[in-house]
Every structure is written in structure tokens, then in C-alpha cells.
Design an enzyme around this catalytic site. Sequence first.
Site, mmCIF file in Angstrom:
data_model
loop_
_atom_site.group_PDB
_atom_site.id
_atom_site.type_symbol
_atom_site.label_atom_id
_atom_site.label_comp_id
_atom_site.label_asym_id
_atom_site.label_seq_id
_atom_site.Cartn_x
_atom_site.Cartn_y
_atom_site.Cartn_z
ATOM 1 N N ARG A 1 0.810 -1.284 0.301
ATOM 2 C CA ARG A 1 0.430 0.108 -0.385
ATOM 3 C C ARG A 1 0.708 0.944 -0.276
ATOM 4 O O ARG A 1 0.560 2.520 -0.737
ATOM 5 C CB ARG A 1 -1.211 -0.536 1.553
ATOM 6 C CG ARG A 1 -2.129 0.796 0.848
ATOM 7 C CD ARG A 1 -3.108 0.439 1.988
ATOM 8 N NE ARG A 1 -2.983 1.378 3.800
ATOM 9 C CZ ARG A 1 -3.227 1.026 4.429
ATOM 10 N NH1 ARG A 1 -4.619 0.274 4.598
ATOM 11 N NH2 ARG A 1 -2.708 1.064 6.109
ATOM 12 N N LYS B 1 -2.822 6.433 1.343
ATOM 13 C CA LYS B 1 -2.858 6.579 2.830
ATOM 14 C C LYS B 1 -1.589 7.871 3.152
ATOM 15 O O LYS B 1 -0.738 7.714 3.528
ATOM 16 C CB LYS B 1 -1.827 5.514 3.932
ATOM 17 C CG LYS B 1 -2.422 5.564 4.594
ATOM 18 C CD LYS B 1 -2.699 4.704 5.712
ATOM 19 C CE LYS B 1 -2.266 4.535 7.170
ATOM 20 N NZ LYS B 1 -3.593 5.350 7.563
ATOM 21 N N GLU C 1 -16.573 5.296 4.519
ATOM 22 C CA GLU C 1 -15.688 4.613 6.073
ATOM 23 C C GLU C 1 -15.640 5.848 6.581
ATOM 24 O O GLU C 1 -16.209 6.510 6.717
ATOM 25 C CB GLU C 1 -14.305 4.412 5.073
ATOM 26 C CG GLU C 1 -13.279 5.508 4.031
ATOM 27 C CD GLU C 1 -12.478 5.283 4.613
ATOM 28 O OE1 GLU C 1 -12.021 4.470 4.753
ATOM 29 O OE2 GLU C 1 -11.281 6.188 3.958
HETATM 30 C C1 LIG Z 1 -8.728 6.078 6.101
HETATM 31 C C2 LIG Z 1 -8.681 4.827 6.545
HETATM 32 N N1 LIG Z 1 -9.504 3.507 6.079
HETATM 33 C C3 LIG Z 1 -9.274 2.672 6.725
HETATM 34 C C4 LIG Z 1 -7.828 2.343 7.150
HETATM 35 C C5 LIG Z 1 -8.376 0.962 7.884
HETATM 36 O O1 LIG Z 1 -6.583 0.691 7.468
HETATM 37 P P1 LIG Z 1 -5.861 -0.619 8.167
HETATM 38 O O2 LIG Z 1 -6.998 -1.700 8.328
HETATM 39 O O3 LIG Z 1 -5.069 -0.951 7.069
HETATM 40 O O4 LIG Z 1 -4.762 0.064 9.003
HETATM 41 C C6 LIG Z 1 -7.262 3.251 8.020
HETATM 42 C C7 LIG Z 1 -6.247 3.281 8.911
HETATM 43 O O5 LIG Z 1 -5.295 2.778 8.716
HETATM 44 C C8 LIG Z 1 -7.662 4.368 7.833
HETATM 45 O O6 LIG Z 1 -6.748 5.585 8.461
#
Ligand SMILES: Cc1ncc(COP(=O)(O)O)c(C=O)c1O
Length: 369
Positions: free
Chosen positions: A109, A211, A247
Site C-alpha cells: 500500500r 494513505k 468509511e
Molecule cells: C482512512 C482510513 N481508512 C481505513 C483504515 C484502516 O486501514 P488498516 O486496516 O490497513 O489499518 C485506516 C487506518 O489505517 C484509515 O486511516
Amino acid sequence: MTDNSTAAGIPTIDPATLDGTAPEATASAHPEIDWATLGFSYIRTDLRYLAHWKDGAWQPGQLTADNVLHISEGSTALHYGQQCFEGLKAYRAKDGTVNLFRPDMNAARMRRSCDRLLMPQVTDEMFIDACQQVVAANLRFLPPYGTGGSLYLRPFVIGVGDNIGVRTAPEFIFAVFCLPVGPYFKGGLSPVNFVVSEYDRAAPNGTGAAKVGGNYAASLMPNRDAHQQGFGDCIYLDPETHTKIEEVGSANFFAITHEGRFVTPKSPSILASITKLSLLDLARDRLGLEAVEGDVFIDDLSAYKEAGACGTAAVITPIGGIQYKDDFHVFYSETEVGPVTRRLYQELTGVQYGDVEAPAGWIVKVQER
Ligand SMILES: Cc1ncc(COP(=O)(O)O)c(C=O)c1O
């Protein structure tokens, strides 16, 4: 920001023990940390990893005790948000070994985030090696098995170097630091209420799937507003039609239909949560549920009996109810956790702490050095 205060249940650590040369890595737990009250706040640990990208290549990285970055005032990370980051955890298993949960997924990612922001990719090998080094060098900060805590790792890439125009940076830094964090639910798994935000965190064809810090800057005010209204966080709708759940500020969303189907939103503008992808597999392979990515319409919440937020930090946060305009929709119960959500939580955390057999490749053991 340095925060070693006792606010919000953060342990007090004598800065004198954390300054200067780092002590030898040791498997014994830090004597001054009260693992029972550990929250999610910055704690300076012994060593972090730092690598520079110069002259077209990553230079060999190394561990340093210095937790301050010295960067040019013209750094693109400061002005144009040219940066990305990751979040993953290391867990102490019952047999004393240390588990990293799916670091290859975070590495992949971060490569995608780097591509989106014109930053040089960090190879999976370099990413996982840096995480391994940082965990191994800070083992005394790793919460013991049974405390529910873990060591949170924060890898990041930033554009640095002298620059002023809106263009990609001449140099970059890849760094990884870590800090111990407590269990998300101190008194056990319990539901949290959420509110639907009127704001968007990302544009339909924007950077929502990467991210990158800009998405989080956009979510600061909606998050503050949600807390001021007494909610755990806000939920974002799809930025194009505002009819579907996207989300949460820092977690993905899932819901369980009355027929027992696991559904999680599919959208190009949400972060591909590694927890969500793992839950899709666990729901299907371990719980025998039909598990799909699809649309969750905000006007159709009565089709679902349970809902939750999922992420590395949130783990699985059961959603008690969702406020949408004047309507407050309650799922299984506003105060009790639904049975499917509970089973998913047990399966996921069981895999992470090594109590439940992990699907192939999900756990990478930290090589203690
Ligand atoms: C905006 C957002 N969505 C979803 C997630 C969950 O992602 P992950 O399960 O990879 O931590 C995160 C955290 O990292 C996030 O910041």
C-alpha cells in the site's frame, strides 16, 4: 509534538531514561510503563529507522536515537503535502515470539501511495526489514502478552530538500518509528455511536485510496465536530452521490445483513484497509459467511443487523448506532455487541496474537537480534 504526559491514561516515563544513547535491546518489559492504562499517544521509544533518497537511489538506512527530523524549510512535505504513511502493529505472542501482522500488505500500500504522489517506492524488502529492525531495537516497549497492548509502527515517506515550486522534491526520507499502544477497548469490546458527516474526506477521483496526510487534514474538523456532539467519530458518504457509506475517519466500515452476509463498501476513494481485507477472508473461510464488497446505502441501514468499523488502531469497533440527519439508527443494540462482530473480533485478534492459526503468510516473525 512530544507527549509523555499522564493525560488520557498515558504512562509517565522519565525522559532521562529515554534520552541519549539507547540501552541494549532486551526482551524484558519497560519497568516504568503501566501496561493497563496505556492509550494511543506519542511515547518516545529508543530507536527509529531513517533512510535518505538522494541522487536517484535510497541510501542505506540506519537506526538513530534522535527523534527530531532536520529538514529544509522548502520541503514539499511541509507545503504541498508530499508525504504518505503507514500504520501496522507488532504483537507479543504467548510463546514469547513477536508477530508482525501482514507487513507485506502495508509495504504494497505504501508503494501505491508513493506512486500517487510521485515519490520513490520503498521496496517490500526494505520496508519489512526497517520494521523488523525497529521492533527488535525497542522490545522493552512491546506490551507483554495478555495485556491487550501492541507496538504500533509508523512508517512514512516525506519529500524534503531545498525547493519552492509545486513539483516533486529533490530528496526524500523514509523513516519508521514505533510506540506502545494499549487495547482499543479497556473494559472489553463495547459499541460506539457514529454520526454521518456533511463533509467529504476525499474527491471521487482524488487521493482517498492513498494513505496521504491531506486526507487526514481534511478529516480533522469533521472528527472534532463528531466528538463535540458526543460521537466516537464520523462516517463519510461517497463524495459523488452522498448516498452510500464510504468509511470512517481512520477505519473502514462493515455491516452484517439479517441473512448473515458480511458487506463492506467498495469505492475507489476509500483506503484499502488491511483489516477489512483480512475480515473478508476470515468471515468467509472461518465463519462460513458470504462476504462481499459492495454498496451500503445510508437509507437502507435497516437491512443490517450489525455494523462495525475496522482498522489497525480501531481493530473492530462495534457500531451501536448511526446518526444521519434527524434519524438515529440502532443496530443489534446500542450497548451490546452483536454475535458475528464478536466472533470476527476473536478470530482477528486470535490470529494477531498467535492464539489462533493464521492463514498462510499473514504473520511474519520478528527476528530478535
Ligand atoms: C482512512 C482510513 N481508512 C481505513 C483504515 C484502516 O486501514 P488498516 O486496516 O490497513 O489499518 C485506516 C487506518 O489505517 C484509515 O486511516
